[in-house]
Design an enzyme around this catalytic site. Structure first.
Site, PDB file in Angstrom:
ATOM      1  CE  LYS A   1      -4.278  -1.891   1.891  1.00 56.43           C
ATOM      2  NZ  LYS A   1      -3.914  -3.311   2.139  1.00 56.43           N
TER       3      LYS A   1
HETATM    4  C1  LIG Z   1      -4.552  -4.462   1.543  1.00 56.66           C
HETATM    5  C2  LIG Z   1      -3.782  -5.757   1.484  1.00 56.66           C
HETATM    6  C3  LIG Z   1      -4.116  -6.813   0.576  1.00 56.66           C
HETATM    7  C4  LIG Z   1      -5.327  -6.737  -0.319  1.00 56.66           C
HETATM    8  O1  LIG Z   1      -5.167  -5.860  -1.394  1.00 56.66           O
HETATM    9  P1  LIG Z   1      -6.424  -5.396  -2.257  1.00 56.66           P
HETATM   10  O2  LIG Z   1      -5.906  -4.431  -3.247  1.00 56.66           O
HETATM   11  O3  LIG Z   1      -7.388  -4.779  -1.288  1.00 56.66           O
HETATM   12  O4  LIG Z   1      -7.007  -6.632  -2.890  1.00 56.66           O
HETATM   13  C5  LIG Z   1      -3.299  -7.932   0.517  1.00 56.66           C
HETATM   14  N1  LIG Z   1      -2.223  -8.044   1.324  1.00 56.66           N
HETATM   15  C6  LIG Z   1      -1.869  -7.093   2.207  1.00 56.66           C
HETATM   16  C7  LIG Z   1      -0.688  -7.300   3.073  1.00 56.66           C
HETATM   17  C8  LIG Z   1      -2.636  -5.912   2.324  1.00 56.66           C
HETATM   18  O5  LIG Z   1      -2.280  -4.962   3.225  1.00 56.66           O
END
Ligand SMILES: *Cc1c(COP(=O)(O)O)cnc(C)c1O
Length: 432
Positions: A107
């Site tokens: 993210k």
């Molecule tokens: C947010 C997150 C996901 C999921 O990602 P999306 O784009 O919401 O499908 C997977 N793994 C981790 C570690 C995350 O923080």
């Protein structure tokens, strides 16, 4: 470039409005009106380009109508300050490590890009922007770190008291500067409800410029396509077809991979891998899309029962469900399968986090039935970020990277808040 709403394709807005509003007024998600296709000469030479050079090119074709070359360069340089290495785990199976950013989860890419773009778009206005975020963990830390020190923007994070892991909490409560953490006496849904009420309150919106930085914002979604280009460019050129397996919760990451494919990146197939929150894999297998309440699992950042980016997946295939099903296969895994994968891969000399483990499982199951492919799974977080699960699975300690350990030394500062909209509103009205 204009953006349309998935709820009403004739509702068009410019980049600035799409980013500052986040969600369309009809609750739809914004999508680029046209998706540019990169020329063959780019793909012929991208294996010799750096991650940043790939970024200038891709973001350039997407945003050149709204931003200058120097703004595009500034945004990409601000975002890609850490690498995304491709590591071979076993034959034809590669881990794309997306956890080398400041908060150790993928993210960071979207949050850094979003903060830079938002600050550029508001630079001319003298009004301060307030970003409100409700978090159950990872989003708060990525957004807080992405926006730290960004002028003209103040970030207010609402988190449920006692319901966020210590490490996650320290990543957004110790920063200070333009980041404030409100510790809400409630659960995550209460935090989300307070934020929604604030966006709907006309009195507040007259006084303050409020916005959101959650994963449905195009400024967080689009930059995630960059690492698909980069990873593909680093794969061996051996004539094998390429499949990507994406561990998914809200499905923004997967939708960004499909965006890269639509821009001409020759990915052959995708795997949407989930934990027991399996609404999308069931849809892909032929069922109707039915949101459910989320179930708790060891890969808790993917515990989503009503994935917010689902309309975006459909929009990428012109709302044709069959085309989506042809291009993306679903797979879901239990906690015990996830733990076994962490143990198995550890014996190969590689440590998975629980989310990456789900992606790994989706990939190896696909490869068993599909010879002639090589594949990449997205390793979305550092195993140290979920060390309770990983240490229990392996019976050994996970070493925390220094930048994660550093957060634990900071001083936690929070403002306690009742689960009460009037109190929250009063707090916001008191801001300068
Ligand atoms: C947010 C997150 C996901 C999921 O990602 P999306 O784009 O919401 O499908 C997977 N793994 C981790 C570690 C995350 O923080």
């Amino acid at each position: 470039m204009k953006f349309y709403s998935t709820s009403n394709p004739s509702h068009l807005v410019n980049l600035s409005e799409a980013v500052v509003k986040g969600l369309a007024p009809d609750q739809g998600l914004y999508m680029p009106e046209t998706i540019p296709v990169l020329e063959a000469s780019f793909f012929a030479k991208f294996s010799e380009m750096t991650f940043q050079e790939i970024g200038y090119k891709v973001i350039g074709v997407l945003f050149s109508s709204a931003l200058s070359d120097s703004q595009i360069k500034e945004m990409v340089d601000h975002t890609l300050v850490f690498d995304a290495p491709l590591v071979e785990v076993e034959q034809d199976v590669y881990s794309l490590e997306l956890f080398h950013g400041p908060t150790l989860a993928f993210k960071d890419f979207g949050a850094r890009f979003c903060s830079k773009l938002m600050s550029m778009l508001i630079a001319k206005s003298d009004q301060k922007v307030r970003v409100l975020v409700a978090t159950s963990g990872d989003t708060g830390s990525a957004v807080a770190n992405g926006f730290l020190g960004v002028e003209g923007v103040e970030v207010i994070i609402l988190f449920p008291k006692g319901k966020v892991s210590e490490l996650q909490e320290m990543q957004f409560t110790t920063l200070g500067q333009n980041i404030t953490a409100l510790e809400v006496d409630g659960v995550f849904d209460d935090c989300q409800k307070l934020v929604k009420e604030a966006f709907l309150d006309s009195e507040l919106n007259e006084k303050l410029l409020l916005t959101s930085a959650n994963s449905i914002n195009v400024a967080r979604w689009i930059p995630q396509c960059l690492y698909y280009f980069y990873a593909y460019s680093r794969l061996p050129k051996n004539g094998k077809k390429v499949v990507f397996s994406v561990p998914s919760g809200n499905f923004g990451n997967l939708a960004a991979g499909i965006l890269a494919q639509k821009m001409g990146l020759p990915i052959d197939h995708f795997i949407a891998a989930t934990n027991e929150n399996k609404v999308v894999p069931e849809f892909l297998a032929g069922a109707e899309f039915l949101a459910m309440s989320s179930v708790q699992t060891v890969s808790n950042s993917m515990d989503v029962g009503n994935p917010s980016n689902f309309p975006r997946l459909l929009a990428l295939y012109d709302f044709d469900e069959n085309r989506l099903r042809d291009n993306v296969s679903g797979a879901f895994y239990s906690d015990s399968e996830t733990v076994k994968a962490i143990q198995k891969v550890n014996k190969l000399g590689y440590t998975l986090d629980p989310h990456g483990a789900v992606g790994y499982l989706g990939l190896v199951d696909f490869l068993k039935d599909h010879p002639g492919y090589q594949g990449v799974f997205l390793e979305t977080a550092h195993p140290g970020k979920f060390r309770d699960v990983v240490e229990e699975s392996l019976g050994e300690k996970v070493v925390l990277p220094e930048r994660l350990a550093a957060f634990l030394e900071g001083e936690k500062k929070v403002i306690p808040m009742k689960n009460d909209f009037e109190e929250f509103k009063g707090y916001l009205e008191g801001l300068e």
